[in-house]
Design an enzyme around this catalytic site. Sequence first.
Site, mmCIF file in Angstrom:
data_model
loop_
_atom_site.group_PDB
_atom_site.id
_atom_site.type_symbol
_atom_site.label_atom_id
_atom_site.label_comp_id
_atom_site.label_asym_id
_atom_site.label_seq_id
_atom_site.Cartn_x
_atom_site.Cartn_y
_atom_site.Cartn_z
ATOM 1 N N TYR A 5 -56.177 17.150 18.884
ATOM 2 C CA TYR A 5 -54.997 17.004 18.026
ATOM 3 C C TYR A 5 -55.032 17.951 16.840
ATOM 4 O O TYR A 5 -56.111 18.305 16.380
ATOM 5 C CB TYR A 5 -54.900 15.576 17.513
ATOM 6 C CG TYR A 5 -54.577 14.542 18.562
ATOM 7 C CD1 TYR A 5 -54.156 14.897 19.838
ATOM 8 C CD2 TYR A 5 -54.697 13.180 18.277
ATOM 9 C CE1 TYR A 5 -53.870 13.918 20.792
ATOM 10 C CE2 TYR A 5 -54.413 12.211 19.214
ATOM 11 C CZ TYR A 5 -53.997 12.585 20.479
ATOM 12 O OH TYR A 5 -53.714 11.623 21.412
ATOM 13 N N PHE A 26 -41.876 8.992 23.520
ATOM 14 C CA PHE A 26 -41.654 10.175 22.664
ATOM 15 C C PHE A 26 -40.443 10.007 21.746
ATOM 16 O O PHE A 26 -39.810 10.981 21.360
ATOM 17 C CB PHE A 26 -41.470 11.440 23.500
ATOM 18 C CG PHE A 26 -42.705 11.937 24.196
ATOM 19 C CD1 PHE A 26 -43.935 11.332 24.017
ATOM 20 C CD2 PHE A 26 -42.637 13.019 25.056
ATOM 21 C CE1 PHE A 26 -45.074 11.787 24.660
ATOM 22 C CE2 PHE A 26 -43.776 13.493 25.708
ATOM 23 C CZ PHE A 26 -44.991 12.864 25.513
ATOM 24 N N GLY A 27 -40.122 8.761 21.426
ATOM 25 C CA GLY A 27 -39.006 8.509 20.520
ATOM 26 C C GLY A 27 -37.666 8.363 21.197
ATOM 27 O O GLY A 27 -36.669 8.033 20.542
ATOM 28 N N THR A 47 -35.604 5.082 20.848
ATOM 29 C CA THR A 47 -34.976 4.746 19.568
ATOM 30 C C THR A 47 -33.484 5.045 19.601
ATOM 31 O O THR A 47 -32.770 4.642 18.698
ATOM 32 C CB THR A 47 -35.595 5.561 18.420
ATOM 33 O OG1 THR A 47 -35.272 6.950 18.589
ATOM 34 C CG2 THR A 47 -37.097 5.386 18.371
ATOM 35 N N LYS A 51 -32.254 8.168 19.451
ATOM 36 C CA LYS A 51 -31.885 9.322 18.626
ATOM 37 C C LYS A 51 -31.586 10.587 19.427
ATOM 38 O O LYS A 51 -31.042 11.540 18.872
ATOM 39 C CB LYS A 51 -32.973 9.613 17.593
ATOM 40 C CG LYS A 51 -34.334 10.025 18.141
ATOM 41 C CD LYS A 51 -35.313 10.176 16.981
ATOM 42 C CE LYS A 51 -36.705 10.529 17.443
ATOM 43 N NZ LYS A 51 -37.655 10.605 16.301
#
Length: 346
Positions: free
Chosen positions: A53, A237-238, A241, A243
């Site tokens: 990371y 990965f979002g 949500t 978005k």
Amino acid sequence: MEYRRIPHSTLEVSKLCLGTMTWGEQNSQADAFAQLDMALAEGINFIDTAEMYPVPPKPETQGETERILGAYLKARGNRDNLVIATKVAAPGGKSDYIRSKMALDWRNIQLAVDASLQRLGVDCIDLYQIHWPHRNCNFFGELFYEQQEQESMTPILDTLEALSEVIRAGKVRYIGVSNETPWGLMKYLQLAEKHGLPRIVSVQNPYNLLNRSFEVGMSEISHREELPLLAYSPLAFGTLTDKYLNGQWPAGARLTLFKRFARYTGSELALEATEAYVKLAQKFHLSPAQMALAFVNSRPFVGSNIIGATNLEQLKENIAASQLKLSDELLGELNTLSSRFRLPCP
């Protein structure tokens, strides 16, 4: 915050684990410190990182996430209050810049552990995980398994023997695997029992409403062998949500910045399934993100749910999901949708 003991260990971990892979890329050290302060104040005691990371991985930032976490531990003096997990990278995945002659053998694991300990500024790692297998198998959403006449691989027995050495040296307490297959899990368990080597205590694989593949072959092993899932990408990965729906690409969001991560947005089926889950959350007057996280939290095979965020508003909403209990009616409708959209993003 609820805490759960990882079987075959003395580790007591929070139901939510703080993921760190944006630190050093999308998030600064100051951002990371603020996230950690909030998470710990809400009762999270489990932090997950990796030598590779931040993500996306590249030579100039490799190890920066562990360094930031180490700086925090030094500044706050609270290492003893936390369960720290990190991972050793395997060959492939464009990781070969980390060390020469990458493998999951004694030499590489010794070098990787020592480097992680130095960056983290700690004497011992609580949970040390194999980030992905070093053999021909499907992970990271791959399909179409093909046999290979000759393949590069490190025998699992060699990896276990190397991990045994770092445990014996007091550098690691417990070991786990990540991005593994049912065959891999059982082989690790069988070889450990046969040769008197350390037992893996966890498996970190993706699990979310768009990717329930863990339930197909892994959940039974998790249950019967007492091997809990540390679920990563619980929000896909979002995407869960909402978005990214309707052609939205929010400024600064991960999938806006890094289009290579198309696992959960790369097909019409994935977008259709996401929209259906978002509408279901709205029907029950819930945040789509919190519904998705509460679903993962509710699964009996999940030992901890790895959440991540790039700002404190997101993190606060994610942590609040730990208090949400989904009704039987909603769980039934989630299963109905999962039957309709069967594994849109394996």
